[in-house]
Design a protein around this motif. Structure first.
Motif, short mmCIF file in Angstrom:
data_model
loop_
_atom_site.label_atom_id
_atom_site.label_comp_id
_atom_site.label_asym_id
_atom_site.label_seq_id
_atom_site.Cartn_x
_atom_site.Cartn_y
_atom_site.Cartn_z
N THR A 194 0.83 -1.21 0.00
CA THR A 194 0.00 0.00 0.00
C THR A 194 0.86 1.25 0.00
OG1 THR A 194 -1.71 -1.19 1.26
CG2 THR A 194 -1.84 1.22 1.20
N GLY A 195 1.91 1.25 0.84
CA GLY A 195 2.79 2.40 0.89
C GLY A 195 3.48 2.66 -0.44
N VAL A 197 4.22 5.73 -5.42
CA VAL A 197 4.27 5.82 -6.89
C VAL A 197 3.24 6.83 -7.38
CG1 VAL A 197 3.86 4.55 -9.02
CG2 VAL A 197 5.20 3.50 -7.19
N ASN A 198 2.03 6.80 -6.78
CA ASN A 198 1.01 7.77 -7.13
C ASN A 198 1.51 9.19 -6.90
OD1 ASN A 198 -2.03 7.30 -7.86
ND2 ASN A 198 -1.36 5.45 -6.80
N PHE A 237 -3.69 10.28 -6.46
CA PHE A 237 -4.50 9.24 -5.82
C PHE A 237 -3.76 8.56 -4.67
CE2 PHE A 237 -7.00 9.66 -9.65
CZ PHE A 237 -8.30 9.43 -9.21
N ALA A 238 -2.71 9.19 -4.18
CA ALA A 238 -1.94 8.58 -3.09
C ALA A 238 -2.81 8.41 -1.85
CB ALA A 238 -0.71 9.43 -2.77
N ARG A 239 -3.52 9.45 -1.47
CA ARG A 239 -4.39 9.37 -0.30
C ARG A 239 -5.51 8.37 -0.52
NH1 ARG A 239 -8.95 12.21 1.67
NH2 ARG A 239 -8.96 12.37 3.95
N ALA A 240 -6.03 8.33 -1.75
CA ALA A 240 -7.09 7.38 -2.06
C ALA A 240 -6.61 5.94 -1.91
CB ALA A 240 -7.62 7.62 -3.48
#
Length: 255
Positions: free
Chosen positions: A30-31, A36-37, A44-47
């Protein structure tokens, strides 16, 4: 059909240490996805983080409750209703975040419910809770994705190609017909993922229904038959959902 033996499990989780490794790997993946996002500027990192957190909590809850749910048809029906509601809410918030999200329930139900009933009436899907819930869940998921993608593409097309719609109106098209003329091709692109999955099944991927049947003790031919039934069912589910979504957008119900 035999019951899945521990040695056949898809994940090698051996006691507490196995679950610790699972947790660490989930956090790592997930991290990295969020990183990468962020580095790629995809926004979309937070998403990613929120989606992984929700998935963890939801699967823990479902894992704890599913054995109880599958003991009763009433509880199974309630669980299916929850799946339909969540799918409608998810699509609705993607399409009309400030509006009446519940209209998304129409294309989700129009796509998933008739096809699910047809598969169950055929007798090819056993009328047992353990068989019904996964199959219906796959169909609802397909309807949700098709509704979201087609709705977003239709709304984007109407905003970006507003001039074309005005031109159609100027030569006598009704508003509904002008919107469909402009946005239908863009909405149809929502069918591409399902088509690609069906075309490449067995060559690129082995989808969940196939793998699940194998792990449950079915023969490869039986697993292939079930997967084929689910895939062609999804084609109809997604077509119904896309057509329904386009119609709702064209009539101004979803905007």
């Amino acid at each position: 059909m035999r019951i899945l033996a521990p040695d056949d499990a898809l994940l090698a989780i051996d006691g507490t240490s196995g679950y610790v490794r699972l947790g660490l790997l989930v956090v790592l993946l997930t991290g990295l996805a969020a990183l990468v996002n962020h580095l790629g500027g995809l926004q979309f990192a937070r998403a990613d983080l929120l989606a992984a957190t929700r998935a963890t909590v939801q699967l823990l809850v479902v894992g704890a409750l599913i054995a109880v749910v599958l003991r009763s048809w009433w509880l199974t029906a309630a669980f299916v209703l929850v799946m339909l509601t969540v799918a409608s809410l998810t699509s609705g918030r993607r399409l009309v975040p400030q509006g009446h999200w519940w209209w998304a329930a129409a294309p989700v139900c129009i796509g998933a419910v008739p096809v699910a009933c047809l598969l169950l009436v055929s007798g090819l899907i056993p009328l047992r809770e353990i068989a019904v819930v996964p199959v219906i869940g796959i169909l609802i998921g397909g309807a949700m994705t098709a509704t979201t993608l087609s709705g977003r593409r239709t709304l984007d097309a109407l905003r970006q190609r507003h001039g074309e719609m005005e031109a159609a109106l100027s030569i006598g098209f009704l508003t509904r017909d002008a919107r469909i003329l402009v946005a239908r091709d863009d909405a149809g692109l929502a069918l591409v993922p399902g088509l690609d999955q069906t075309r490449s099944v067995g060559l690129v991927t082995l989808p969940g229904a196939f793998v699940g049947m194998l792990l449950g003790g079915a023969t490869p031919l039986q697993a292939a038959a079930v997967q084929l039934l689910v895939l062609v069912g999804l084609l109809l589910v997604q077509a119904l959902s896309v057509v329904s979504t386009v119609e709702l957008v064209a009539r101004g119900v979803i905007r």
